[in-house]
Design a protein around this motif. Sequence first.
Motif, PDB file in Angstrom:
ATOM      1  N   UNK A  86       0.819  -1.205   0.000  1.00  0.00           N
ATOM      2  CA  UNK A  86       0.000   0.000   0.000  1.00  0.00           C
ATOM      3  C   UNK A  86       0.858   1.263   0.000  1.00  0.00           C
ATOM      4  N   UNK A  87       2.006   1.220   0.632  1.00  0.00           N
ATOM      5  CA  UNK A  87       2.860   2.410   0.742  1.00  0.00           C
ATOM      6  C   UNK A  87       3.505   2.789  -0.582  1.00  0.00           C
ATOM      7  N   UNK A  88       3.433   1.912  -1.553  1.00  0.00           N
ATOM      8  CA  UNK A  88       3.990   2.214  -2.865  1.00  0.00           C
ATOM      9  C   UNK A  88       3.002   2.864  -3.819  1.00  0.00           C
ATOM     10  N   UNK A  89       1.792   3.113  -3.363  1.00  0.00           N
ATOM     11  CA  UNK A  89       0.802   3.712  -4.260  1.00  0.00           C
ATOM     12  C   UNK A  89       1.232   5.126  -4.668  1.00  0.00           C
ATOM     13  N   UNK A  90       1.165   5.445  -5.969  1.00  0.00           N
ATOM     14  CA  UNK A  90       1.610   6.752  -6.450  1.00  0.00           C
ATOM     15  C   UNK A  90       0.931   7.930  -5.754  1.00  0.00           C
ATOM     16  N   UNK A  91      -0.344   7.783  -5.402  1.00  0.00           N
ATOM     17  CA  UNK A  91      -1.054   8.891  -4.747  1.00  0.00           C
ATOM     18  C   UNK A  91      -0.438   9.215  -3.397  1.00  0.00           C
ATOM     19  N   UNK A  92       0.005   8.207  -2.670  1.00  0.00           N
ATOM     20  CA  UNK A  92       0.666   8.463  -1.380  1.00  0.00           C
ATOM     21  C   UNK A  92       1.983   9.187  -1.594  1.00  0.00           C
ATOM     22  N   UNK A  93       2.732   8.772  -2.594  1.00  0.00           N
ATOM     23  CA  UNK A  93       4.012   9.422  -2.868  1.00  0.00           C
ATOM     24  C   UNK A  93       3.805  10.883  -3.275  1.00  0.00           C
ATOM     25  N   UNK A  94       2.746  11.155  -4.033  1.00  0.00           N
ATOM     26  CA  UNK A  94       2.439  12.547  -4.400  1.00  0.00           C
ATOM     27  C   UNK A  94       2.063  13.357  -3.169  1.00  0.00           C
ATOM     28  N   UNK A  95       1.287  12.761  -2.277  1.00  0.00           N
ATOM     29  CA  UNK A  95       0.888  13.465  -1.056  1.00  0.00           C
ATOM     30  C   UNK A  95       2.103  13.792  -0.194  1.00  0.00           C
ATOM     31  N   UNK A  96       3.016  12.854  -0.067  1.00  0.00           N
ATOM     32  CA  UNK A  96       4.233  13.096   0.699  1.00  0.00           C
ATOM     33  C   UNK A  96       5.049  14.234   0.096  1.00  0.00           C
ATOM     34  N   UNK A  97       5.109  14.279  -1.231  1.00  0.00           N
ATOM     35  CA  UNK A  97       5.839  15.345  -1.913  1.00  0.00           C
ATOM     36  C   UNK A  97       5.200  16.703  -1.645  1.00  0.00           C
ATOM     37  N   UNK A  98       3.858  16.747  -1.687  1.00  0.00           N
ATOM     38  CA  UNK A  98       3.149  17.996  -1.380  1.00  0.00           C
ATOM     39  C   UNK A  98       3.510  18.502   0.009  1.00  0.00           C
ATOM     40  N   UNK A  99       3.530  17.592   0.970  1.00  0.00           N
ATOM     41  CA  UNK A  99       3.844  17.979   2.347  1.00  0.00           C
ATOM     42  C   UNK A  99       5.254  18.540   2.460  1.00  0.00           C
ATOM     43  N   UNK A 100       6.193  17.839   1.881  1.00  0.00           N
ATOM     44  CA  UNK A 100       7.587  18.271   1.998  1.00  0.00           C
ATOM     45  C   UNK A 100       7.818  19.607   1.299  1.00  0.00           C
ATOM     46  N   UNK A 101       7.163  19.809   0.181  1.00  0.00           N
ATOM     47  CA  UNK A 101       7.296  21.089  -0.520  1.00  0.00           C
ATOM     48  C   UNK A 101       6.719  22.223   0.304  1.00  0.00           C
ATOM     49  N   UNK A 102       5.582  21.968   0.943  1.00  0.00           N
ATOM     50  CA  UNK A 102       4.962  23.002   1.776  1.00  0.00           C
ATOM     51  C   UNK A 102       5.860  23.355   2.957  1.00  0.00           C
ATOM     52  N   UNK A 103       6.499  22.332   3.544  1.00  0.00           N
ATOM     53  CA  UNK A 103       7.398  22.588   4.666  1.00  0.00           C
ATOM     54  C   UNK A 103       8.626  23.360   4.210  1.00  0.00           C
ATOM     55  N   UNK A 104       9.188  22.990   3.069  1.00  0.00           N
ATOM     56  CA  UNK A 104      10.368  23.676   2.556  1.00  0.00           C
ATOM     57  C   UNK A 104      10.056  25.142   2.239  1.00  0.00           C
ATOM     58  N   UNK A 105       8.868  25.412   1.711  1.00  0.00           N
ATOM     59  CA  UNK A 105       8.485  26.775   1.372  1.00  0.00           C
ATOM     60  C   UNK A 105       8.206  27.614   2.616  1.00  0.00           C
ATOM     61  N   UNK A 106       8.021  26.972   3.753  1.00  0.00           N
ATOM     62  CA  UNK A 106       7.688  27.680   4.989  1.00  0.00           C
ATOM     63  C   UNK A 106       8.915  27.985   5.824  1.00  0.00           C
TER      64      UNK A 106
END
Length: 210
Positions: A188-208
Amino acid sequence: MITLYGYPRTRSLRVSWLLEELGLEWQYHLVNFAKGEHKSAEYLALCPQGKVPTLHDKNIVLTESAAICLYLAEKYGKHWLPKPATAEAAKQLEWISFIITELEQPLWSMGKHKFALPKPIRLPEMLSVASWEFKKAIQTAETWLPASEFLIGNFPTVADILLTHTLNWAVKFDQKLPPKLEKYRQHMSGRPALLRALTQEQQALANNQP
């Protein structure tokens, strides 16, 4: 526009993952705990508990991750929910209740007594108690896990997201998973949607960051 207020790898990941699975347009609003943004008047007006996630969708504000996911699935992607009043729907509700009350709670006890509670009231003894509780609950989950690819038949549901997130949380807290659940978690952890969600989070943190 749907707005998700969250912080990386917290329960808000459950919601961002489902939003990506549903292919919805949404925006991520980082609530930076390190900067005390969860205590701001603006955020407390949305979520008086000062926790994440919070979802704002038009005139609806929700603050519990399981409720948010069920709402999103019912409104925007009913293929993520079993047909109502069926054995499959009942089984999903059983899984969700078990995940939240039996699997997640000992992990949250570990988190509270490791970092979340004020230091004077943390109890190191609670870590071994919570670990014992989790090991007991995870054996039940291993027994319940079906032979199918997902928890409810051949299609993923909200219960799969909640369980996978909880299992990943357990691994982060150095809890060993039984073999079937570990295989399920990795799948389940390999699902592309989860990987996209993780990327969104990290980008938001980096921008903050300052």
